[in-house]
Design a protein around this motif. Sequence first.
Motif, PDB file in Angstrom:
ATOM      1  N   PRO A 271      -3.429  -1.043  -3.708  1.00 34.38           N
ATOM      2  CA  PRO A 271      -4.505  -0.263  -2.950  1.00 34.38           C
ATOM      3  C   PRO A 271      -4.769  -2.234  -2.332  1.00 34.38           C
ATOM      4  O   PRO A 271      -4.816  -2.984  -1.352  1.00 34.38           O
ATOM      5  N   LEU A 272      -5.036  -2.540  -3.772  1.00 31.31           N
ATOM      6  CA  LEU A 272      -5.978  -4.211  -3.931  1.00 31.31           C
ATOM      7  C   LEU A 272      -4.951  -4.984  -3.576  1.00 31.31           C
ATOM      8  O   LEU A 272      -5.500  -6.134  -2.269  1.00 31.31           O
TER       9      LEU A 272
ATOM     10  N   THR B 180      -4.018  -4.839  -0.133  1.00 30.40           N
ATOM     11  CA  THR B 180      -5.437  -4.683   1.390  1.00 30.40           C
ATOM     12  C   THR B 180      -5.418  -6.692   0.769  1.00 30.40           C
ATOM     13  O   THR B 180      -5.420  -7.252   2.176  1.00 30.40           O
TER      14      THR B 180
ATOM     15  N   ILE C  58       1.088  -1.053  -0.004  1.00 32.83           N
ATOM     16  CA  ILE C  58      -0.127   0.197  -0.111  1.00 32.83           C
ATOM     17  C   ILE C  58       0.904   1.349   0.003  1.00 32.83           C
ATOM     18  O   ILE C  58       0.697   2.496  -0.748  1.00 32.83           O
TER      19      ILE C  58
END
Lengths: 207, 207, 332, 332
Positions: free
Chosen positions: A80-81, A84, A71
Amino acid sequence: MDIHQTRTWVRSIAAAMDQHKDHLTQLDSAIGDADHGVNMQRGFTAVVAALDGYEPAGVGDVLVKTGTTLISKVGGAAGPLYGTFFRATGKQLTGPVADAEQLAAAFDAGLAGVQKLGAAVLGDKTMVDALAPALEAFGAAARAGEDEATAAEKAAAAAETGAKDTIPLQARKGRASYLGSRSIGHQDPGATSAALIFRTLAEVLKP
Amino acid sequence: MDIHQTRTWVRSIAAAMDQHKDHLTQLDSAIGDADHGVNMQRGFTAVVAALDGYEPAGVGDVLVKTGTTLISKVGGAAGPLYGTFFRATGKQLTGPVADAEQLAAAFDAGLAGVQKLGAAVLGDKTMVDALAPALEAFGAAARAGEDEATAAEKAAAAAETGAKDTIPLQARKGRASYLGSRSIGHQDPGATSAALIFRTLAEVLKP
Amino acid sequence: MKKLINSPDTVLDDALAGVAAAHPTLKVDLEARIITRAGGPSVGKVALISGGGSGHEPLHGGFVGPGMLHAACPGEVFTSPVPDQMLAAAQAADGGAGVVFVVKNYTGDVLNFEMAAELAGDDGIEVATVLVDDDVAVKDSTWTAGRRGTGATVFVEKIAGALAEQGADLASVAEIGRRVNAASRSFAVALSPCTTPAAGKPGFELAEDEMEVGVGIHGEPGRSREKLEPAAAIVARSLDAIFADQPLAAGEETIVMVNGLGGTPLIELYVAYADVAKYFAERGVRIARNLVGNYITSLEMAGASFTVCKADEQMLALWDAPVNTPALRWGA
Amino acid sequence: MKKLINSPDTVLDDALAGVAAAHPTLKVDLEARIITRAGGPSVGKVALISGGGSGHEPLHGGFVGPGMLHAACPGEVFTSPVPDQMLAAAQAADGGAGVVFVVKNYTGDVLNFEMAAELAGDDGIEVATVLVDDDVAVKDSTWTAGRRGTGATVFVEKIAGALAEQGADLASVAEIGRRVNAASRSFAVALSPCTTPAAGKPGFELAEDEMEVGVGIHGEPGRSREKLEPAAAIVARSLDAIFADQPLAAGEETIVMVNGLGGTPLIELYVAYADVAKYFAERGVRIARNLVGNYITSLEMAGASFTVCKADEQMLALWDAPVNTPALRWGA
Ligand SMILES: Nc1ncnc2c1ncn2[C@@H]1O[C@H](COP(=O)(O)OP(=O)(O)O)[C@@H](O)[C@H]1O
Ligand SMILES: Nc1ncnc2c1ncn2[C@@H]1O[C@H](COP(=O)(O)OP(=O)(O)O)[C@@H](O)[C@H]1O
Ligand SMILES: [Mg+2]
Ligand SMILES: [Mg+2]
Ligand SMILES: [Mg+2]
Ligand SMILES: [Mg+2]
């Protein structure tokens, strides 16, 4: 999977991203902005550096650290994906080892995080198209009592099929969606990197 | 040379510049800024328009008008230089016709104007390298009692030789001089257009 | 050739129509092909007038306005304008205190401005000329037409324009212009050529791994053709040439411009500026003011030019004076 | 690939060093990779923060300064920045009245800014987000991630920045930003592709006689690929798309930008602007303010984008308010 294997997995992902950087970027140049390979390589290089000297208490710590670093270092959609995915997965794994069933449940949480954030569903031509079948295969194997090596091997194969199966799809999410029907006929870069991540897991866990 | 022939000469120069535009521009792109052909074509197209409906009292008027128009429309180095050449030449020719000796003296005044303005001498790799031998040949023929057609034919041949002979020279004036020794091996565009101007004169005067 | 134009023949007229439509602070005479201040001449003040071939935008039209030029004469692309334009500009801009022609040292510009100065003189307008010749790529010798005028033109126009705005007389405005030119040096490197609309083909060719060192603003070849180098090496090469021609001692103050030739992204100009700043810092020479951007371009040529002016206090003060033009604006 | 850089890996850091050296009015945190105003936060005022992939300069760093942004977060070339940058920017720029994130609608930007907003919230900083999605080349439907944010970003940053400067509260600043976005439409046409330093190869290929119609700022393909057309036809095509999406009646006022994509000479942008002005005049729609130049680029891509904002009086007044940034400056 123990802490050491988890570290090895993440380090091997970094090596795989190094190796496949140009291929991923080439896929992204066809239906995106030609940076997915560079993004992934930059991210996992940073992850390797972040893990250096890091003393994790459990398997999950390694993955949370991986996600947090992604991130902080990747940017773009993938940062972000994937960040996460690894964070949400890691948060489920508090012990020093994780068995196949624990891993299956944790990966599912990871995917749920990705879908909550990015709102992509199966068939949108994204990383979800590799992650979802991979986790389904992993889960099925785990429920059938297979060990994590076997489950990972099945997940990797399913991810690879899933990535290939993005070729005829029209993108509905991310940058590729701007191409409309012109996105058809190209393999999704994020699905391809997801397949690499599970192929690497299978290799690391191979007895 | 009468007024009608003078008009025809200038119109024929315009046609020649149309035809040789690309060649001149190509020469200028090797050692200049790739605009000599366009400049000459733009200038003589304007001259043709300016002469349309113009009622000259003498041969010189046509040439002065030509020069003034070139100065107003061409720009670059060639505009003022050719403009001055035609103006200074034309100012010497007050009558309705000009014989070979009158023309020779007038052309000499034209060249003097060019050299006063641009300060180029023979061998500097400029239009002077075509104009000077052309006028020398023209003057010699005139002094030997030849008619203007013969003189013009000799001038054209001398101008063409002069233009070719600029190839081995290193430019000392104009944009080509910036190339230093790299200007060697290329024919000067201005010398080439000067040769075209005298070739056109020879054709127009040919009996 | 790929250009956002309607026809090679109408580029200049079309662009002037665009300038007219875009800038209410400017007055564009499409017939005479001159750009002047919308407010007309400044009575009692010296008017700065410049001009040159088009294709170097924002130079010169983008520098017309209070504190800088009074008028610009754009020629055809890469072709110096004609005396008629300069005369019309002088007539339109003269406020009674005379005009200064800022002329870049190219045979074409020099000859055309010379003729215009004569015509304007006949017309009762006092004319002084400032010849800009800052490009150290050209060695000034009997073998050349002298140094070319490039980036220093922007400095001359800004600083002399500011003095003119303050009401200085013709001699003083011309004098500061000449001093700025004398204190300025430039050097340019091209990574790719450019194509004039009329020619339709690149003015020169460069291999994929080559650069043209010391290139001119019309793409005239420079000192040498070399293998492409990193930005820091290109900067060092360019500044070495500049410093060799005009040594600068530690503590001296300068105005520095890193100028894009037209096709170079701004992010690359900042990369180059970082190397420039380092080069100066290592020598203790101060960059008191700077410009980073596209100020004097060569159509879509890739590359950059570097201009260094050894500035005294008066120059810096005039640099800081208000300016209000399309391409340079502050304090207004 | 020919670039004026030192290494593909260091482009962003090198460029930021250049920005730091060039602009004393800016403060560049090379570690955190943020650009803020040198003067620090404006106590009691809302701070506008934007960011996105690099390669679009002057966007966003060039718009930091009084009257516009408080901070910019540059990502890697063509890659949206990371939440850490936006958080650092929020912390550095918050003057106690909250921050507005101006976010271009790309999955990457949206997700990273979303995460940053959460982190900033945890930190006690009030955050409002303005999503910019003005590119009509993308049909908004269930088949896409929504319209892309392009040229309107400049308008949003200028106008909302001016309101923030006047001391308006967070909700009002965000609201005018959203209104400007809602009133704005953009469309771009590329004549040539661009190459990111990391990729080393053009993002797409175009034949010598082709153009990409509706191209995105990262070179994403647009609506269609067509044979190259004259400027007037390209302008008509682009404005037709914009007007089809947001009809404008005679007498209405607009702010219009003709923006170069990076590799297009300014003279060509003026050619295009002449055609734009004609298009508007024919319809009686007023261009009250305009920008012609390179404001949101795509590295060295050739082509132009067109942005039209249907402006009300408040927007025009805020447009005219003083701004003092490297790339946009007036009244200061
Ligand atoms: N909303 C989404 N949900 C899941 N994955 C997505 C989404 N949007 C994009 N992606 C994935 O991200 C990949 C692109 O990543 P990357 O190129 O690194 O970022 P960017 O698109 O910002 O340049 C796509 O190939 C796709 O698999
Ligand atoms: N000082 C000079 N004296 C005579 N002729 C010159 C001089 N400088 C340049 N020329 C001629 O002008 C020609 C170039 O003309 P042109 O290309 O139209 O102008 P520019 O060099 O301004 O682009 C050269 O080839 C040369 O013959
Ligand atoms: Mg991408
Ligand atoms: Mg020429
Ligand atoms: Mg020329
Ligand atoms: Mg990206």
